[in-house]
Design an enzyme around this catalytic site. Sequence first.
Site, PDB file in Angstrom:
ATOM      1  N   SER A  38       4.768   2.127   7.879  1.00 13.90           N
ATOM      2  CA  SER A  38       4.001   1.039   7.014  1.00 13.90           C
ATOM      3  C   SER A  38       5.030   0.596   6.220  1.00 13.90           C
ATOM      4  O   SER A  38       6.095   1.216   5.749  1.00 13.90           O
ATOM      5  CB  SER A  38       2.812   1.503   6.121  1.00 13.90           C
ATOM      6  N   ASP A  50       0.087  -7.547   1.682  1.00 17.32           N
ATOM      7  CA  ASP A  50       0.536  -5.870   1.632  1.00 17.32           C
ATOM      8  C   ASP A  50       1.989  -5.950   1.653  1.00 17.32           C
ATOM      9  O   ASP A  50       2.287  -5.588   2.409  1.00 17.32           O
ATOM     10  CB  ASP A  50      -0.481  -5.417   2.607  1.00 17.32           C
ATOM     11  N   HIS A  96       1.095  -1.363   0.118  1.00 19.00           N
ATOM     12  CA  HIS A  96      -0.217   0.474   0.116  1.00 19.00           C
ATOM     13  C   HIS A  96       0.962   1.079  -0.390  1.00 19.00           C
ATOM     14  O   HIS A  96       0.225   2.563  -0.615  1.00 19.00           O
ATOM     15  CB  HIS A  96      -1.160   0.056   1.596  1.00 19.00           C
TER      16      HIS A  96
END
EC number: 3.4.21.107
Length: 491
Positions: free
Chosen positions: A222, A148, A118
Amino acid sequence: MRNIRLRAVRTAFAAAMLLAAPAAQPALAQSNSGPASVADLAEGLLDAVVNISTSQNVGGEGRTQPRMQAPEGSPFQDFFDEFFRDKDGQGPRNRKVSSLGSGFVIDAKEGIIVTNNHVIDGADDIEVNFADGSKLKAELVGADTKTDLAVLKVTPVKPLTEVPLGDSESMRIGDWVMAIGNPFGLGGTVTVGIISARGRDINSGPYDNFIQTDAAINRGNSGGPLFNMNGEVIGINTAIISPSGGSIGIGFAVPTELALNVINQLREFGETRRGWLGVRIQPVTEDIAESLGMADAKGALVAGVIRGGPVDDGSIKAGDVIIRFDGREVDEMRDLPRVVAESPVGKAVDVVVIRDGKEQTVQVTLGRLEDGDDAGDETTGDDGGPVGEAPQTLSVLGMTLAELGDDSRQEFQIAEDVEGVVITAVDPDSTAAEKRIEPGDVIVEIAQESVKTPQEVQERIAALKQDGRRNALLMLAGPTGELRFVTVRMD
């Protein structure tokens, strides 16, 4: 940072956001209250953790926000008209959007970097920023939406620092961990915490098996690494639960035991190549276990076999409970998709199932999971029931049952390839109603035996009661043929 909604968290923790961590080297001294210092450890890892910035050109037609307008006759009218037109004066301008995330180098020689999907999803340009201030353009090697994860490649102009992937399976709840990342675009930031839980399912994908940590991770973290105290990456930080957008001490990382195979496949093929069994499954509840005569509620109950799939040869049947796959225990339903996906395509594996109350071992050859392979399954059968006659009905366990014929198919819009006994009414005060059984559902099997008439249903219920069973396991087909298992109390 992408927001995800955790279905299991429906109160103050409704909003979930994505997060991050970093790299590896020397072990450190610890006291009874935690590590005395992580300075030496962090010093050796900071250079391997990178900030990732992306940009994406978004066309004017894709704009979702309203266009700003000046009041009619305003002296600023020309300015607004010019600003919101492209260079040819034909429409809204394209605009560039950017995002920030984290990543880490796992192969210094080849310039291989791991991050979250992402972080780079949809990016036109990806730039990697190193701790010394240098920047390199990156190309996408491959990405996997189901876990992911993404793998990037840069061309090093000078030696890079890499970090090793460690053994997440050896980590225990309470072990100290360290995260390094790029929270809110601030650059290399070090935080320390413990592993709060393992094997977390946050409903973000089919292979959820997250490490939970209280190490502070926030927006921009992230794709960063989560380290053990030996400087090895044991997780890739991915999501947080936060009603405010900041860390509240509940973060999640993809364990390396899951990530390693994905990373290797992305590097080798540019895509994932997962094994596929071709079944639809559901959990084995206490009621289902009791109805099948199982001592423990474990395994994955096969609700249907996908037509044309690897086990559409009768080797595995609807109603089987898979308890072991290729030597690995299947304690919960969610264990099976993960172990199957991690198995090589084309491999012949032994699958242990409980069928008719007994353990059986069958051998199957895995196919390859493609997009849409898990979309559904079908049943086969012929039309049963007299034409133009009123079907015979019986009332069993709060359900009114009838033979499945042309009239009932038309009334409930039941597909031609569905066969069994149709439920025409359900007592609202019955257990069947509590289990959300509805008129138009079709009973295909009871306790793994097929039924075609209301009398057969009645006989099977009576036999189960005589055997001392408290619950009846029904295989139900919806009007379009989708299958599910439901247990109904018989007392």
